[in-house]
Design a protein around this motif. Structure first.
Motif, PDB file in Angstrom:
ATOM      1  N   HIS A  41       6.515  27.276  12.444  1.00 14.12           N
ATOM      2  CA  HIS A  41       7.000  26.269  13.495  1.00 14.12           C
ATOM      3  C   HIS A  41       8.381  26.145  13.572  1.00 14.12           C
ATOM      4  O   HIS A  41       8.969  26.310  14.779  1.00 14.12           O
ATOM      5  CB  HIS A  41       6.415  24.858  13.039  1.00 14.12           C
ATOM      6  N   ALA A  42       9.221  26.504  12.600  1.00 12.83           N
ATOM      7  CA  ALA A  42      10.484  26.504  12.609  1.00 12.83           C
ATOM      8  C   ALA A  42      11.037  27.667  13.339  1.00 12.83           C
ATOM      9  O   ALA A  42      12.093  27.650  14.304  1.00 12.83           O
ATOM     10  CB  ALA A  42      11.367  26.401  11.272  1.00 12.83           C
ATOM     11  N   LYS A  43      10.449  28.760  13.350  1.00 15.70           N
ATOM     12  CA  LYS A  43      10.825  29.937  13.905  1.00 15.70           C
ATOM     13  C   LYS A  43      10.285  29.914  15.309  1.00 15.70           C
ATOM     14  O   LYS A  43      11.076  30.632  16.195  1.00 15.70           O
ATOM     15  CB  LYS A  43       9.911  31.221  13.117  1.00 15.70           C
ATOM     16  N   LEU A  44       9.000  29.287  15.604  1.00 15.06           N
ATOM     17  CA  LEU A  44       8.671  29.452  16.956  1.00 15.06           C
ATOM     18  C   LEU A  44       9.372  28.426  17.721  1.00 15.06           C
ATOM     19  O   LEU A  44       9.444  28.559  19.022  1.00 15.06           O
ATOM     20  CB  LEU A  44       7.086  29.089  16.942  1.00 15.06           C
ATOM     21  N   PHE A  45       9.678  27.205  17.296  1.00 14.06           N
ATOM     22  CA  PHE A  45      10.316  26.070  17.967  1.00 14.06           C
ATOM     23  C   PHE A  45      11.552  25.766  17.284  1.00 14.06           C
ATOM     24  O   PHE A  45      11.608  24.493  16.416  1.00 14.06           O
ATOM     25  CB  PHE A  45       9.331  25.038  17.955  1.00 14.06           C
ATOM     26  N   PRO A  46      12.601  26.490  17.392  1.00 14.58           N
ATOM     27  CA  PRO A  46      13.768  26.487  16.727  1.00 14.58           C
ATOM     28  C   PRO A  46      14.454  24.990  17.325  1.00 14.58           C
ATOM     29  O   PRO A  46      14.228  24.655  18.365  1.00 14.58           O
ATOM     30  CB  PRO A  46      14.909  27.337  16.846  1.00 14.58           C
ATOM     31  N   ALA A  47      15.218  24.297  16.418  1.00 14.18           N
ATOM     32  CA  ALA A  47      16.018  23.143  16.937  1.00 14.18           C
ATOM     33  C   ALA A  47      16.780  23.221  18.062  1.00 14.18           C
ATOM     34  O   ALA A  47      17.578  24.139  18.003  1.00 14.18           O
ATOM     35  CB  ALA A  47      16.720  22.457  15.868  1.00 14.18           C
TER      36      ALA A  47
END
Length: 51
Positions: A41-47
């Motif tokens: 999720h961190a890779k798909l939806f970066p901050a």
């Protein structure tokens, strides 16, 4: 229908791994059962940049 839908809850949101957790994961496997999903999720939806 999932249990979350029955209870009227929204989607499950997992916290993105911190930089410290990512560095620690390079040395040893995380004991977090959701670790792979959090990283994905961190890779798909970066901050987003807050500037």
């Amino acid at each position: 229908m999932s249990d979350r839908e029955v209870e009227g809850l929204g989607p499950l949101v997992l916290p993105a791994p911190t930089k410290r957790e990512l560095v620690a994961a390079l040395v040893s496997a995380s004991d977090d059962p959701w670790w792979e999903e959090r990283v994905l999720h961190a890779k798909l939806f970066p901050a987003k940049d807050r500037k």
